[in-house]
Write a protein that holds these residues in place. Sequence first.
Motif, PDB file in Angstrom:
ATOM      1  N   ARG A  60      39.939  70.143  29.894  1.00 52.89           N
ATOM      2  CA  ARG A  60      38.893  69.111  29.908  1.00 52.89           C
ATOM      3  C   ARG A  60      38.595  68.747  28.458  1.00 52.89           C
ATOM      4  O   ARG A  60      38.099  69.569  27.690  1.00 52.89           O
ATOM      5  CB  ARG A  60      37.634  69.637  30.598  1.00 52.89           C
ATOM      6  N   PHE A  61      38.927  67.519  28.087  1.00 56.20           N
ATOM      7  CA  PHE A  61      38.761  67.045  26.715  1.00 56.20           C
ATOM      8  C   PHE A  61      37.405  66.386  26.528  1.00 56.20           C
ATOM      9  O   PHE A  61      36.970  65.620  27.386  1.00 56.20           O
ATOM     10  CB  PHE A  61      39.856  66.031  26.370  1.00 56.20           C
ATOM     11  N   PRO A  62      36.741  66.660  25.389  1.00 48.53           N
ATOM     12  CA  PRO A  62      35.463  65.988  25.096  1.00 48.53           C
ATOM     13  C   PRO A  62      35.656  64.469  25.068  1.00 48.53           C
ATOM     14  O   PRO A  62      36.643  63.968  24.533  1.00 48.53           O
ATOM     15  CB  PRO A  62      35.093  66.505  23.702  1.00 48.53           C
ATOM     16  N   GLY A  63      34.747  63.760  25.687  1.00 49.04           N
ATOM     17  CA  GLY A  63      34.807  62.302  25.674  1.00 49.04           C
ATOM     18  C   GLY A  63      35.650  61.704  26.789  1.00 49.04           C
ATOM     19  O   GLY A  63      35.702  60.488  26.935  1.00 49.04           O
ATOM     20  N   TYR A  64      36.333  62.528  27.566  1.00 50.54           N
ATOM     21  CA  TYR A  64      37.132  62.027  28.688  1.00 50.54           C
ATOM     22  C   TYR A  64      36.460  62.461  29.991  1.00 50.54           C
ATOM     23  O   TYR A  64      36.115  63.626  30.142  1.00 50.54           O
ATOM     24  CB  TYR A  64      38.561  62.576  28.637  1.00 50.54           C
ATOM     25  N   PRO A  65      36.303  61.534  30.948  1.00 54.74           N
ATOM     26  CA  PRO A  65      35.590  61.865  32.187  1.00 54.74           C
ATOM     27  C   PRO A  65      36.475  62.498  33.266  1.00 54.74           C
ATOM     28  O   PRO A  65      36.138  62.469  34.435  1.00 54.74           O
ATOM     29  CB  PRO A  65      35.081  60.490  32.647  1.00 54.74           C
ATOM     30  N   PHE A  66      37.586  63.047  32.881  1.00 53.38           N
ATOM     31  CA  PHE A  66      38.514  63.634  33.833  1.00 53.38           C
ATOM     32  C   PHE A  66      39.113  64.899  33.238  1.00 53.38           C
ATOM     33  O   PHE A  66      38.915  65.204  32.069  1.00 53.38           O
ATOM     34  CB  PHE A  66      39.628  62.643  34.199  1.00 53.38           C
ATOM     35  N   SER A  67      39.848  65.623  34.058  1.00 56.40           N
ATOM     36  CA  SER A  67      40.548  66.808  33.576  1.00 56.40           C
ATOM     37  C   SER A  67      42.043  66.622  33.782  1.00 56.40           C
ATOM     38  O   SER A  67      42.474  65.806  34.602  1.00 56.40           O
ATOM     39  CB  SER A  67      40.054  68.059  34.309  1.00 56.40           C
ATOM     40  N   VAL A  68      42.822  67.375  33.023  1.00 55.70           N
ATOM     41  CA  VAL A  68      44.280  67.335  33.123  1.00 55.70           C
ATOM     42  C   VAL A  68      44.738  68.654  33.721  1.00 55.70           C
ATOM     43  O   VAL A  68      44.281  69.720  33.315  1.00 55.70           O
ATOM     44  CB  VAL A  68      44.935  67.125  31.737  1.00 55.70           C
ATOM     45  N   LYS A  69      45.664  68.565  34.672  1.00 53.10           N
ATOM     46  CA  LYS A  69      46.212  69.759  35.308  1.00 53.10           C
ATOM     47  C   LYS A  69      47.716  69.787  35.068  1.00 53.10           C
ATOM     48  O   LYS A  69      48.400  68.776  35.263  1.00 53.10           O
ATOM     49  CB  LYS A  69      45.905  69.762  36.801  1.00 53.10           C
TER      50      LYS A  69
END
Length: 186
Positions: free
Chosen positions: A138-147
């Motif tokens: 979960r990156f700061p400033g991004y409203p989503f997560s990467v899997k």
Amino acid sequence: MKTKFILFIVIIILFVIGLGVFMNKNQKPGKYDDFAKALKSNGAVFYGAFWCPHCIAEKALFGSSKKYLPYVECSNPNRSPVQICVDEKIESFPTWKFANGITIASSTEPVTCSIKPGKEGEDPICAQIGSEFYKTWRFPGYPFSVKSLTDPVVKDGVWKFESGSSVTGETSLEFLAQQIGYTLPQ
């Protein structure tokens, strides 16, 4: 009497045909038709559910062009999962998968959650965004997560995730376009 009836039917048929022609004449291409088609041709897939408000919002970004999205419905009418989404390990909605991987620019370290989160010392957000199958970022400033199954390659603040990685949560049109190297219309 029979002639009037036939004339009436012919008039109705002509009216319906004229209405159809008029309706189709006024249909202009959607602003994002080419973009939605480009997502599909570049191997992006959008997994969602009819009952998911975030999926509805994601589709709404495309307006009338949503009909061209590479969309996979993951829910049966009773809200049980569709088999293709079980096979693809889709755990939450909306989820986008990209054939060529995912690139994120961030000079800040993301929160990283292990597979099957809940390990001692993990960030509490992992309980919400973590995955049974994938490591999650979960990156700061991004409203989503990467899997992703594997760790990304990081160079000069650019995080590159492998093919088949997914983004879960609402995404912007700009982010989607960036993932396939597409320039959005103004």
